[in-house]
Scaffold this motif. Structure first.
Motif, PDB file in Angstrom:
ATOM      1  N   ILE A 297       0.854  -1.200   0.000  1.00 32.50           N
ATOM      2  CA  ILE A 297       0.000   0.000   0.000  1.00 32.50           C
ATOM      3  C   ILE A 297       0.891   1.252   0.000  1.00 32.50           C
ATOM      4  O   ILE A 297       1.854   1.321   0.765  1.00 32.50           O
ATOM      5  CB  ILE A 297      -0.910   0.000   1.244  1.00 32.50           C
ATOM      6  N   GLN A 302      -1.234   4.654   3.936  1.00 35.86           N
ATOM      7  CA  GLN A 302      -1.289   3.563   4.922  1.00 35.86           C
ATOM      8  C   GLN A 302      -2.059   3.922   6.182  1.00 35.86           C
ATOM      9  O   GLN A 302      -2.859   3.139   6.680  1.00 35.86           O
ATOM     10  CB  GLN A 302       0.130   3.098   5.268  1.00 35.86           C
ATOM     11  N   TYR A 305      -5.730   3.428   5.663  1.00 37.19           N
ATOM     12  CA  TYR A 305      -6.131   2.012   5.663  1.00 37.19           C
ATOM     13  C   TYR A 305      -6.236   1.506   7.097  1.00 37.19           C
ATOM     14  O   TYR A 305      -7.180   0.824   7.480  1.00 37.19           O
ATOM     15  CB  TYR A 305      -5.115   1.167   4.886  1.00 37.19           C
TER      16      TYR A 305
END
Ligand SMILES: *[C@@H]1O[C@H](CO)[C@@H](O)[C@H](O)[C@H]1NC(C)=O
Ligand SMILES: *[C@@H]1O[C@H](CO)[C@@H](O)[C@H](O)[C@H]1NC(C)=O
Ligand SMILES: *[C@@H]1O[C@H](CO)[C@@H](O)[C@H](O)[C@H]1NC(C)=O
Ligand SMILES: *[C@@H]1O[C@H](CO)[C@@H](O)[C@H](O)[C@H]1NC(C)=O
Ligand SMILES: *[C@@H]1O[C@H](CO)[C@@H](O)[C@H](O)[C@H]1NC(C)=O
Ligand SMILES: *[C@@H]1O[C@H](CO)[C@@H](O)[C@H](O)[C@H]1NC(C)=O
Ligand SMILES: *[C@@H]1O[C@H](CO)[C@@H](O)[C@H](O)[C@H]1NC(C)=O
Ligand SMILES: *[C@@H]1O[C@H](CO)[C@@H](O)[C@H](O)[C@H]1NC(C)=O
Ligand SMILES: *[C@@H]1O[C@H](CO)[C@@H](O)[C@H](O)[C@H]1NC(C)=O
Ligand SMILES: *[C@@H]1O[C@H](CO)[C@@H](O)[C@H](O)[C@H]1NC(C)=O
Length: 593
Positions: A297, A302, A305
């Motif tokens: 990612i 990040q 997420y």
């Protein structure tokens, strides 16, 4: 191959590591499938290989963390009564007792103020910051063991949590010491990698038995145990297996862990917190390179997420608690400071709103408003593929019984130099995607309040803004009441003082507590439903990457003898309840009496 040869191999830069999905402790070792040719292009690596080595927990520690320190005291210590000589209050800040002949200005009780019956208050700790006993009784490593042992550039002082405050063995006395001052609640966190050394799989009964006794000891002393499930110490295995919070797989692992804890401790705990400060632990992503299995990612995405999965994990745990008939309140702990627009310009108003949206609102709107992100944040999240389905939104909405906020300080917010909308359309702007700027210096050029320690530059004593903050929370994210789940202060330069008598008089922290309690009293008198407050921290501890020198304790910890000493601020905090609580403050000296 011998283990020592594996260690040398694993430290080689062309090797990537993952852990095996069956959670046995095996490690999959892979050499890069591509390599760089002398002309710079990427070509297939003829020696590439992938294999699995099976290791036990100790070897897992040795591979990823290395040797850890142990404490001299390594069995549970029985408590002794706290000497009454330690319970004599210090010379007061503003109120007037002892001894006669001394004079101080009269401060009268404000009759408009009270902490209503049932208001709960206490002190807090977190597992990695206080427990020590890193490998004891089957604990598995967490990402923080790697941060402090291997990625040492992250930490100011190379301190680790290996020994910490040795609370893992000294908790009985620590609980006795807070009970002796009449503190009615103690907020702890449970170490996930003690319960599940690999984050999933086999449960470690020794760890469950340990927390049984911590919780039972609290109850024995009349101290309510409050429990946080996750205070940043992610089991390392889950990070290596699937990227930790970056993967949706964590939702089920967290749910399985939460289920074990709720089933075990259930209604012994009156207040549950699922996750602590997701804004902060998500901003740890991307993790330092080279110490964990690679993830794909993009780095800048990040943390979002992580947040997405943290919300889902929290919501799922909430529903599990309800389905198990847990009666205590369940919430997550959010964090942040009150946000004051630097000027009255509409641009600064816009920037300040974005600051709320990209901090508290990121987690609070989904849980307290409508199951979804605030609109400015949603635009960003959608652009990187993070959207909740309709079903997820209904699953998330309403999953908190109270609003828990770690509310230490306040700051000023203003628009980026190019303006908010130019920033929002320019991913290269350093403030993108939030597109707000902030400062602790206000429009008059003064710092917002007295500075804390030099290594906690984010923190000033800005208690004057606390009533406005509490009103804002009540209006924006309505709930069954607000608990200030952490607040506290690091006394400047406390670590430089060498005599105990000097250390334990901490006037700036004492003022912070006094002013903070009055700020809560003002808010309550104005109709804000504040139901409790928890001071950080029960004692000095590992202040994460700032190490042991940045001290937030209401008690001093001597890291040579491991003795604890009350600081003056602890008495100041307790005094607020002696003066204003409808419930009496009852010190307890001996268990069972
Ligand atoms: C694999 O090789 C690529 C290209 O040479 C490099 O960027 C990457 O860091 C390597 N990965 C590991 C785990 O060494
Ligand atoms: C995981 O377990 C399954 C079922 O026992 C097995 O088929 C699979 O090979 C295992 N995977 C690894 C990586 O060990
Ligand atoms: C670079 O070197 C590799 C390996 O020698 C070769 O396969 C490749 O064609 C070369 N690439 C270029 C652009 O010269
Ligand atoms: C505890 O300390 C003793 C003496 O240093 C040592 O022999 C023992 O192995 C230690 N036990 C644990 C569980 O660390
Ligand atoms: C921390 O450890 C690193 C690497 O061993 C060393 O270079 C550095 O001086 C240490 N820092 C402190 C504050 O001890
Ligand atoms: C903003 O407006 C209020 C109300 O008009 C005023 O009291 C305040 O001084 C203004 N603040 C600034 C920073 O200009
Ligand atoms: C979310 O839940 C709240 C109550 O907790 C309710 O008032 C609101 O209508 C719900 N919103 C949606 C979009 O479901
Ligand atoms: C944020 O504010 C600081 C201090 O005023 C300034 O130096 C910096 O350029 C600002 N950043 C942006 C991107 O506007
Ligand atoms: C800490 O404990 C050590 C060992 O008992 C003692 O020598 C030292 O004076 C103590 N430090 C303080 C500040 O009390
Ligand atoms: C007493 O409390 C009220 C309500 O919060 C406040 O308005 C008033 O200023 C306080 N009085 C003093 C002397 O602090």
């Amino acid at each position: 191959m011998k283990l020592s040869s594996w260690i040398a191999l694993l430290l080689s830069p062309s090797i990537s590591l993952a852990a095996d999905p069956n959670a046995t402790g095996s490690v999959i070792v892979q050499e890069n499938a591509t390599t760089t040719a002398s002309n710079g292009s990427s070509v297939a690596n003829p020696s590439a290989f992938a294999t699995t080595i099976s290791i036990d927990l100790k070897q897992y520690w040795d591979l990823f963390v290395g040797p850890v320190q142990t404490a001299t005291i390594n069995t549970t210590v029985e408590p002794t009564p706290v000497p009454t000589s330690e319970l004599i209050p210090p010379p007061p800040l503003y109120y007037a007792p002892f001894p006669t002949g001394h004079q101080s200005a009269l401060v009268t009780k404000n009759e408009s103020w009270k902490f209503p019956h049932g208001f709960y208050w206490g002190v807090a700790s977190a597992a990695y910051q206080v427990e020590g006993a890193a490998q004891a009784e089957g604990r598995g490593p967490s990402i923080w063991d790697v941060f402090t042992h291997r990625a040492t550039y992250l930490t100011l002082t190379n301190d680790t949590g290996d020994v910490g405050d040795n609370h893992y063995y000294l908790y009985k006395q620590d609980i006795a010491r807070i009970a002796a001052l009449g503190v009615p609640a103690y907020s702890i966190s449970i170490s996930w990698s003690r319960i599940f050394p690999y984050g999933r799989g086999q449960v470690n009964e020794l760890a469950l038995a340990h927390y049984d006794d911590v919780i039972n000891t609290c109850i024995q002393y009349g101290v309510k145990p409050l429990v946080t499930l996750y205070h940043w110490d992610l089991p390392l295995y889950l990070q290596n297996l699937y990227g930790g919070w970056l993967s949706e797989e964590i939702v089920d692992d967290f749910a399985a862990y939460a289920t074990v804890i709720f089933q075990r401790y259930g209604n012994k705990v009156s207040h549950w917190f699922t996750i602590n400060e997701p804004i902060v632990f998500c901003s740890e992503y991307p993790l330092p390179e080279g110490y964990f299995a690679d993830v794909t990612i993009p780095q800048k995405h990040q943390q979002y997420y992580c947040g997405h999965h943290a919300i889902l994990a929290h919501a799922k745990a909430y529903h599990i608690a309800k389905s198990l008939g847990i009666k205590g309140t369940v919430a997550f702990k959010n964090n942040g400071g009150y946000k004051i627009p630097l000027t009255n310009s509409s641009e600064d108003a816009l920037a300040t709103q974005r600051a709320w949206d990209f901090n508290e609102g990121w987690f609070s709107n989904p849980v307290y408003v409508d199951g979804d992100y605030p609109s400015t944040f949603k635009t960003w999240a959608s652009s990187i593929g993070l959207e909740f389905t309709q079903q997820e939104k209904s699953m998330i909405n309403g999953t908190a019984d109270i609003y828990a906020h770690d509310a230490y300080t306040s700051s000023f917010y203003y628009a980026p130099e190019v303006g908010v909308s130019a920033c929002v359309s320019d991913p290269t702007n350093t403030l993108y995607p939030g597109c707000f700027n902030s400062s602790n210096i206000g429009p008059t050029g003064w710092l917002i309040g007295a500075a804390s320690d030099q290594y906690s530059t984010w923190l000033q004593s800005a208690t004057d803004w606390v009533p406005a903050f509490l009103h804002y929370i009540q209006e924006t994210w309505p709930s069954g009441g607000i608990v200030v789940s952490e607040f506290g202060f690091s006394e400047p330069y406390e670590e430089l003082r060498t005599s105990l008598a000097d250390i334990v008089i901490d006037p700036i922290r004492s003022m912070y507590y006094r002013d903070y309690m009055q700020a809560i009293l003002i808010a309550i008198s104005e109709g804000v439903n504040v139901v409790g407050c928890i001071a950080w921290a029960i004692m000095d501890n590992l202040e994460w990457s700032s190490g042991y020198n940045t001290r937030f304790g209401l008690q001093y910890v001597n890291y040579t003898s491991f003795e604890r000493s009350y600081k003056a601020s602890f008495f100041e905090y307790v005094n607020a309840f002696k003066v204003y609580a409808e419930d009496p403050v009852v010190p307890i000296f001996v268990p069972g009496k």
